[in-house]
Design an enzyme around this catalytic site. Structure first.
Site, PDB file in Angstrom:
ATOM      1  N   GLY A  14       0.478  -1.009   0.059  1.00 25.96           N
ATOM      2  CA  GLY A  14      -0.198   0.366  -0.110  1.00 25.96           C
ATOM      3  C   GLY A  14       0.318   1.284   0.216  1.00 25.96           C
ATOM      4  O   GLY A  14       0.208   2.345  -0.079  1.00 25.96           O
ATOM      5  N   CYS A 102      10.077 -12.336   9.791  1.00 26.18           N
ATOM      6  CA  CYS A 102       8.789 -12.236   9.454  1.00 26.18           C
ATOM      7  C   CYS A 102       9.172 -11.978   7.723  1.00 26.18           C
ATOM      8  O   CYS A 102       9.841 -12.765   7.095  1.00 26.18           O
ATOM      9  CB  CYS A 102       8.398 -11.383   9.443  1.00 26.18           C
ATOM     10  N   GLY A 126       9.232  -4.162  -2.930  1.00 29.65           N
ATOM     11  CA  GLY A 126       9.830  -2.709  -3.175  1.00 29.65           C
ATOM     12  C   GLY A 126      10.774  -1.961  -1.627  1.00 29.65           C
ATOM     13  O   GLY A 126      11.250  -1.435  -1.525  1.00 29.65           O
ATOM     14  N   CYS A 198       4.978  -4.444  12.489  1.00 24.39           N
ATOM     15  CA  CYS A 198       3.847  -4.178  11.996  1.00 24.39           C
ATOM     16  C   CYS A 198       2.865  -3.934  13.173  1.00 24.39           C
ATOM     17  O   CYS A 198       1.652  -3.889  13.542  1.00 24.39           O
ATOM     18  CB  CYS A 198       3.034  -4.457  10.405  1.00 24.39           C
TER      19      CYS A 198
END
Length: 349
Positions: A14, A102, A126, A198
């Protein structure tokens, strides 16, 4: 889907970085976003790279470019694989780094499996990192932009996966990435940076661990075992921490280690934090004797001699490092290229 040499699966968060990676991936790209577990009590879930808002933003970016988008709901798998070991690590007196766990295993394993299902020949993300040939094999390397380099966070990636991975932003700066997104009119150009860890959803990790049931009040003692004060949870302290000790002495005191079996925090002067030998559980990717070892995300790399061990490798540092914490990652570099990675098991003076 049937395999296609031109199809690229693109991991979409996003944000602006994954949006520009999608631009580079061509007309046969497929965007994919992982829906991961978030602390429902976190104060700022919108900033998480796996939040509902992030999923919607990723989907809108793909659709704006006329490309398909898929969301994988992996909340329960992520909770078991990443969140529970994070909590357990602190309970056992370590300082785990969930982002490395992760990125180095869970996330890429799921993304590559998705790529197989949609017939993608490559997976693009990215991340700011590069893939190079070194000592006869393909290895991860630092990004051109040192301020955004993410090779440490990706250090646990199995080099065997690198044949299928593509980091299109590794050769440019973050400013160039934002400029490219703006020039294409992408809304992601103005999106805020996602936060680390996160799943905390903007919460402090200490309050998160408290909500997960960790307790353990006890004594704060010096290196001779003399009690200097009390604390309300040994897991609130990590080697090198000074803030929050609440004890006074003739010289500044730092947390040296915790002893979960007795809920004790041991403190001492900064000199007692010096570490010269480290044992790590992991692997060396190539045969190498001398490395630059990065022992924390925000700490500079230190020169060291490395030798393999039964379960990983040993480091003998040229100069002492301070506040080395078991549970953190040791990522090894040779000329800016990742040649080994492991989790710190012990750190000795």
């Amino acid at each position: 889907a049937a395999p296609s040499p031109s199809r690229v699966a693109v991991a979409m968060s996003g944000g602006v970085d994954s949006a520009v990676a999608l631009l580079r991936a061509g007309e046969d790209a497929v965007g994919v976003t992982l829906r991961l577990w978030l602390d429902p009590h976190g104060p700022d879930a919108e900033r998480a790279c796996c939040s509902p808002d992030a999923v919607i933003a990723a989907r809108e970016t793909c659709h704006a470019l006329g490309l398909p988008h898929v969301t994988l709901d992996l909340r329960e798998e992520f909770r078991r694989a990443i969140v529970e070991p994070f909590v357990r690590g602190y309970a056992e007196g370590r300082t785990p780094n969930p982002c490395i766990a992760c990125n180095g295993s869970f996330r890429f394993a799921e993304l590559l499996a998705f790529g197989d299902r949609v017939g993608a020949s490559r997976l693009a993300t990215g991340h700011y990192a590069r893939i190079v040939e070194h000592r006869g094999r393909r290895l991860l390397a630092r990004a051109v932009d040192p301020a955004k380099d993410q090779s440490y966070m990706l250090g646990r990636l199995d080099p065997r996966h690198l044949e299928r991975l593509w980091f299109p932003l590794g050769e440019q700066t973050k400013d160039e990435t934002r400029a490219e997104a703006r020039s294409r009119g992408l809304a992601a150009a103005a999106r805020r940076e996602s936060q680390e860890a996160c799943f905390l959803a903007g919460a402090d990790y200490r309050s998160f661990l408290e909500r997960r049931g960790l307790d353990g009040a006890g004594a704060i003692v010096d290196e001779q075992g003399v009690e200097l004060g009390r604390h309300d949870g040994y897991w609130r302290f990590t080697p090198g921490q000074r803030r929050g000790l609440g004890v006074s002495a003739a010289e500044p005191l730092y947390a040296l280690r915790t002893e979960p079996s007795t809920s004790t925090v041991v403190v001492g002067p900064r000199s007692s934090l010096a570490t010269s030998r480290i044992e790590a559980r992991g692997r060396l990717f190539v045969d190498v004797d001398r490395v630059e070892a990065k022992l924390r995300y925000r700490s500079p790399a230190v020169s060291a001699t490395v030798e393999p061990s039964e379960h990983g490798f040993r480091l003998a540092l040229d100069a002492p490092a301070f506040a080395v914490a078991p549970g953190q990652a040791a990522v090894l570099y040779e000329d800016g290229i990742v040649v080994g990675s492991g989790v710190i098991a012990t750190a000795d003076a």
